[in-house]
Design a protein around this motif. Sequence first.
Motif, PDB file in Angstrom:
ATOM      1  N   ILE A   1      -0.652   8.658   3.533  1.00  0.00           N
ATOM      2  CA  ILE A   1      -1.562   9.735   3.937  1.00  0.00           C
ATOM      3  C   ILE A   1      -2.717   9.100   4.705  1.00  0.00           C
ATOM      4  CG2 ILE A   1      -3.186  11.517   3.166  1.00  0.00           C
ATOM      5  CD1 ILE A   1      -1.472  12.032   0.771  1.00  0.00           C
ATOM      6  N   GLY A   2      -2.985   9.606   5.890  1.00  0.00           N
ATOM      7  CA  GLY A   2      -4.100   9.086   6.692  1.00  0.00           C
ATOM      8  C   GLY A   2      -5.382   9.823   6.367  1.00  0.00           C
ATOM      9  N   GLY A   3      -6.470   9.067   6.261  1.00  0.00           N
ATOM     10  CA  GLY A   3      -7.750   9.720   5.982  1.00  0.00           C
ATOM     11  C   GLY A   3      -8.812   8.686   5.699  1.00  0.00           C
ATOM     12  N   ASP A   4     -10.004   9.172   5.412  1.00  0.00           N
ATOM     13  CA  ASP A   4     -11.126   8.267   5.145  1.00  0.00           C
ATOM     14  C   ASP A   4     -11.689   8.609   3.778  1.00  0.00           C
ATOM     15  OD1 ASP A   4     -13.554   6.958   4.944  1.00  0.00           O
ATOM     16  OD2 ASP A   4     -14.024   7.201   7.075  1.00  0.00           O
TER      17      ASP A   4
ATOM     18  N   LEU B   1      -6.814   4.558   6.734  1.00  0.00           N
ATOM     19  CA  LEU B   1      -7.098   5.168   8.029  1.00  0.00           C
ATOM     20  C   LEU B   1      -5.786   5.453   8.777  1.00  0.00           C
ATOM     21  CD1 LEU B   1     -10.102   2.882   9.038  1.00  0.00           C
ATOM     22  CD2 LEU B   1     -10.168   5.156   7.989  1.00  0.00           C
ATOM     23  N   PRO B   2      -5.748   6.550   9.532  1.00  0.00           N
ATOM     24  CA  PRO B   2      -4.501   6.978  10.184  1.00  0.00           C
ATOM     25  C   PRO B   2      -3.835   5.875  11.013  1.00  0.00           C
ATOM     26  CG  PRO B   2      -6.185   8.658  10.425  1.00  0.00           C
ATOM     27  CD  PRO B   2      -6.853   7.489   9.786  1.00  0.00           C
ATOM     28  N   GLU B   3      -4.639   4.971  11.597  1.00  0.00           N
ATOM     29  CA  GLU B   3      -4.028   3.948  12.462  1.00  0.00           C
ATOM     30  C   GLU B   3      -3.155   2.957  11.690  1.00  0.00           C
ATOM     31  OE1 GLU B   3      -7.332   4.588  12.353  1.00  0.00           O
ATOM     32  OE2 GLU B   3      -8.551   2.751  12.458  1.00  0.00           O
ATOM     33  N   LYS B   4      -3.215   2.982  10.372  1.00  0.00           N
ATOM     34  CA  LYS B   4      -2.368   2.073   9.579  1.00  0.00           C
ATOM     35  C   LYS B   4      -0.976   2.651   9.349  1.00  0.00           C
ATOM     36  CE  LYS B   4      -6.109  -0.445   8.272  1.00  0.00           C
ATOM     37  NZ  LYS B   4      -6.333  -1.872   8.424  1.00  0.00           N
ATOM     38  N   GLU B   5      -0.795   3.945   9.653  1.00  0.00           N
ATOM     39  CA  GLU B   5       0.427   4.639   9.233  1.00  0.00           C
ATOM     40  C   GLU B   5       1.707   3.973   9.731  1.00  0.00           C
ATOM     41  OE1 GLU B   5       0.459   8.823   9.977  1.00  0.00           O
ATOM     42  OE2 GLU B   5       2.379   9.086   8.927  1.00  0.00           O
ATOM     43  N   LYS B   6       1.720   3.655  11.033  1.00  0.00           N
ATOM     44  CA  LYS B   6       2.959   3.165  11.631  1.00  0.00           C
ATOM     45  C   LYS B   6       3.440   1.883  10.933  1.00  0.00           C
ATOM     46  CE  LYS B   6       4.913   2.254  16.193  1.00  0.00           C
ATOM     47  NZ  LYS B   6       4.637   0.861  16.571  1.00  0.00           N
TER      48      LYS B   6
END
Lengths: 356, 356
Positions: free
Chosen positions: A229-232, A206-211
């Motif tokens: 890569i952010g996504g579900d 999920l995008p919130e894990k990117e950082k």
Amino acid sequence: MTPEATLARLREYMVGPTRLMTLLSCFELGIIDALRERPGMTSAELGEVAGTKPDAVEQLLHLMIKEGFVAYDGESGGYALDALAKVAERDLRRALSYMNMIKVVALRQLFHLPESARNGMPVGLEELYGHEGTLYDAVAEHGDLREAWAPLMDTVTANIDPWYFANVDIPSDSRVLDLAGNTGIGAIHTHRMKASPGVRVTTFDLPEKEKECLENFRKHDLEEHCSFIGGDVFDEVPEGFDVVLIKHFLDMFDKEDVFKILERVNSSLEPGGRVNILVPVYPEDMTESDNYNVDFFPAFFIGCTMGQGGPQQMSTYRKWLEECGFEVTKTITKDPADIPPDVIPRQGILCARKTE
Amino acid sequence: MTPEATLARLREYMVGPTRLMTLLSCFELGIIDALRERPGMTSAELGEVAGTKPDAVEQLLHLMIKEGFVAYDGESGGYALDALAKVAERDLRRALSYMNMIKVVALRQLFHLPESARNGMPVGLEELYGHEGTLYDAVAEHGDLREAWAPLMDTVTANIDPWYFANVDIPSDSRVLDLAGNTGIGAIHTHRMKASPGVRVTTFDLPEKEKECLENFRKHDLEEHCSFIGGDVFDEVPEGFDVVLIKHFLDMFDKEDVFKILERVNSSLEPGGRVNILVPVYPEDMTESDNYNVDFFPAFFIGCTMGQGGPQQMSTYRKWLEECGFEVTKTITKDPADIPPDVIPRQGILCARKTE
């Protein structure tokens, strides 16, 4: 099995919660540590350490004596560690970390297991924390859950990943996707433990894990080799990869969702593309007494984490993979002799190739 | 005990809560009853009965299969009761009633066992119900606790009182005080089961019990033989009695309070006056594996009901009685062969006389 044996077994079940919490309380109250440092302490002395009356110390230690964990000297009134003295601290710490996780993440939540099964949601999290969602969201918001949960997940990963990477094939120069790869630890381990030249790993979550994920890559000097890569996974799995890693993930879902995942992964791959799956597996013979996945995971996944899910037998995963367009090339389960006797999860690996 | 055996035992403890709730959920969701009525049902059919997805049924039944409680036919996908089919309904109902009590009265509350031991109060009742006090007050206010608790107490009393009255001496024409006699059931049983001519029994308990107690006497046509005195045993025990019954009471308190009770009872009696005590007792050899009092009661009393208390060994109760001015005339423990194998409490009787 005679009716008497069945009833006796039910009694064994009944004392499950009191046993666990009696044992854990002896640790939490500092009684076991005190006895390790100073054998022979009396209940009065231990009560001062624990902040309880001597009576409570005596009551809680009865079970430790029954188990042979602690010894009692009737003459002096002194207690000393018995079997617990012989267990290596590292082993004991691992077991305690698991017991604490069960206390915080499962004990109260399990009260709501039947409703959780009906609602397909861990109802206990809503009742206790006002949280509507899975444990995996809840740990982000609730420090007590996170502190009980996270160390354990790190331990499990640290213990199982070397075995996983020793048993899966990741060819040189391949482009690897770590599905639901969280904050990048799987990607980092791929580089540390696999060392196939030219491999590039992409963490997909999920995008919130990117950082946090990118920070982890920086910390490990792997920015050039790893990306995010952010996504579900339930929307779409990114294309352009040769190998997909699916670790600690399929067991969280019911069949319908496992199929969605496998089908989306299949669509994302070229024919010949590979998946390497790590997942706890039930024994083919369900009556096998030494496999505790069955004793733990159904109630844990349904009642405490997801409101659904649970592992399957290796044969079931194999069948599901085939139905989703894969050919299984390798299955392996971890040798019980290589697993410390307190560890519940029995893991398996399935490697598969997308058929032409 | 090897470190490996100790660690394996810890794993046994870890799965205690999930095992209990998996089993109980299979009953609560109606799965077991459905299979009793119609063997061979599939997980899809059982899911309709339970109001869950078939996946949840399959997951929860895995443990039942492991235990041999339920059988699974891989060909038809049908389940059927196995060992559970052979247990008499009455036995199963007793075990279920105990398991339900543990779920409602203990499971969540035990989370707070260490703080309960420290505070001398069942902290879980405050956290869950906002109730400051013991379980015995809480059942008056909270229907869910009462409904789980009361049927069990009635069952225990119905099962144990015939044995108790068969083994204690209540001379003809004696004046009997049933200490902490609640709403009169002990007084009624004294008349029903003892039938010593001319005996009068007085129930002694908190004043708020009077109304229900007297109604019970009326219902059983025992108004002429039974009476009620309101009061608190920790203030004063009424005088003028020949025999005092102390049933299911001493185990609720720490030593200090047990002594207060025994000393007040002693003061209230003439020399030669008797006490007949019924109480669960720990085995003299604490490592005796078949006695489950130790596995259950410390955590239950400290964490869930009183914040203190727990049974003692027979030798301890004997010593305490002697220190409080009694001579013990008889001790007897219930023969394990006469106790159904699912029943946790192992009861004992101590009869004693006030010394000159």
